[in-house]
Design an enzyme around this catalytic site. Structure first.
Site, PDB file in Angstrom:
ATOM      1  N   ASP A   8       0.858  -1.188   0.000  1.00  0.00           N
ATOM      2  CA  ASP A   8       0.000   0.000   0.000  1.00  0.00           C
ATOM      3  C   ASP A   8       0.893   1.236   0.000  1.00  0.00           C
ATOM      4  O   ASP A   8       1.692   1.433   0.925  1.00  0.00           O
ATOM      5  CB  ASP A   8      -0.892  -0.017   1.249  1.00  0.00           C
ATOM      6  N   ASP A 102      -3.292   2.564  -5.838  1.00  0.00           N
ATOM      7  CA  ASP A 102      -2.151   2.652  -4.919  1.00  0.00           C
ATOM      8  C   ASP A 102      -1.961   1.430  -4.025  1.00  0.00           C
ATOM      9  O   ASP A 102      -1.179   1.476  -3.073  1.00  0.00           O
ATOM     10  CB  ASP A 102      -2.272   3.903  -4.050  1.00  0.00           C
ATOM     11  N   GLU A 103      -2.630   0.315  -4.323  1.00  0.00           N
ATOM     12  CA  GLU A 103      -2.413  -0.875  -3.499  1.00  0.00           C
ATOM     13  C   GLU A 103      -2.696  -2.137  -4.299  1.00  0.00           C
ATOM     14  O   GLU A 103      -3.477  -2.125  -5.257  1.00  0.00           O
ATOM     15  CB  GLU A 103      -3.265  -0.841  -2.222  1.00  0.00           C
TER      16      GLU A 103
END
Length: 359
Positions: A8, A102-103
């Site tokens: 993350d 973003d993860e």
């Protein structure tokens, strides 16, 4: 035993802005539209110390942190950085499941570099993100997705946490139910009324009782409390919905204004559906009022929804179910199409599918 990593990126949008503009480093920064009606998409850790967070009104954020620096969103840049991060992931495994820009989950049970310990892979990925992209990420390592996700949140920012199978039950026992994947504020409140505050207390509830109270999710909570999560890391995602939202410069309540806004939103949604080659059979209307309370209304049809002409008549029916007045003004309106036909589900590269516009 599977080896799963959850990576993350830390305060992703804000961190990219601080990286690209040295004058912003070490200062409270938020990304969003700086206007009377603007909403933040993310905030740096310096800003979070003041209570600033994503999805927060710009005006509230400024009151909490008068020195807050708000910079505009640059989605094209963030997508480019995200792709660079995923290229790093692909050096270790092809089993990558993006959750958002973003993860992602990585299954490194069998990895390209033949590294024995998943924690060593996670550590190397973090190092490369820092050295090659000048950004930080947090990583969680465990034997399933539930625990890897929990672990990545445990020592943010720039954290690395491993939950070993031998320690999983003890770790879960002390975990607040709010930290369980799939437990939102309303579910947590319901659990609290049941006397459930920790993983251990959740584990003491019978499977039947949890299913009676929470339906299908009850089975998931029952399994999570015991460290059970057999979901694979899926490299192909199934697109489930496409939508758009409009935040108004001034709150609306007059029928003519709302109908005009609904038409604009339906037209925007038509463009998004065409761009993503998506069609579904359920239309959902989202309304957020001036006091930030919100409601949703949905309608499912036997016909697929592709165009404004398909969407607008149904949207008007849904809007008729919403009571608006000078004392109950509308701040935001959103429309989304979901429930794709099973034989027409589209697979592909992850993209941002929900958009927020100033109107």
């Amino acid at each position: 035993m599977r080896k799963i990593i959850h990576v993350d990126m830390d305060a992703f949008f804000a961190s990219v802005e601080q990286r690209d503009n040295p004058e912003l480093r070490g200062k409270p920064v938020a990304v969003g539209h700086d206007s009377e009606r603007g909403v933040l998409t993310t905030a740096s850790y310096e800003a979070r110390r003041f209570g600033v967070h994503s999805a927060q009104s710009v005006q509230i954020a400024k009151k909490l942190c008068p020195q807050l620096i708000i910079v505009p969103v640059r989605y094209a840049v963030y997508k480019e950085v995200s792709q660079a991060v995923h290229r790093i992931f692909s050096d270790y495994t092809d089993l990558i499941e993006p959750l958002s820009i973003d993860e992602a989950f990585l299954d490194v049970t069998e990895n390209k570099k033949g590294i024995g310990l998943a924690v060593d892979i996670a550590r190397d990925i973090k190092r490369r993100i820092r050295e090659e992209l000048q950004l930080t990420a947090s990583a969680g390592v465990s034997y399933n997705k539930f625990l890897a996700k929990i672990a990545s949140d445990y020592r943010k920012p720039d954290g690395l946490c491993v939950i070993h199978p031998d320690r999983a039950m003890d770790f879960i026992a002390g975990l607040p139910v709010e930290d369980f994947w799939g437990v939102g504020p309303k579910t947590a409140e319901k659990m609290h009324r049941m006397g459930i505050f920790t993983g251990l207390q959740l584990r003491r509830c019978s499977q039947q009782h949890l299913r009676e109270v929470f339906g299908k999710m009850g089975q998931i909570y029952y399994n999570f409390a015991r460290g059970i999560d057999n979901r694979p890391v899926e490299t192909d995602w199934i697109r489930k919905s496409v939508g758009c939202e409009r935040t108004f410069e001034e709150d609306l309540f007059e029928p003519g204004q709302l109908q005009a806004a609904l038409c604009h939103t339906a037209l925007e949604l038509e463009g998004r559906l065409q761009k993503s080659h998506f069609e579904g059979q359920t239309l959902t209307l989202k309304i957020k009022f001036h006091d930030f309370t919100q409601i949703t209304r949905s309608l499912t049809t036997t016909q697929v929804l592709r165009t404004k002409d398909d969407i607008l008549p149904l949207a008007r029916k849904l809007l008729e179910q919403v009571s608006c007045s000078p004392g109950r003004r509308v701040r935001l309106m959103g429309l989304s199409v979901s429930n794709p036909r099973s034989d027409e589900m589209h697979r592909g590269e992850w993209v941002q599918l929900y958009f927020d516009f100033e109107f």
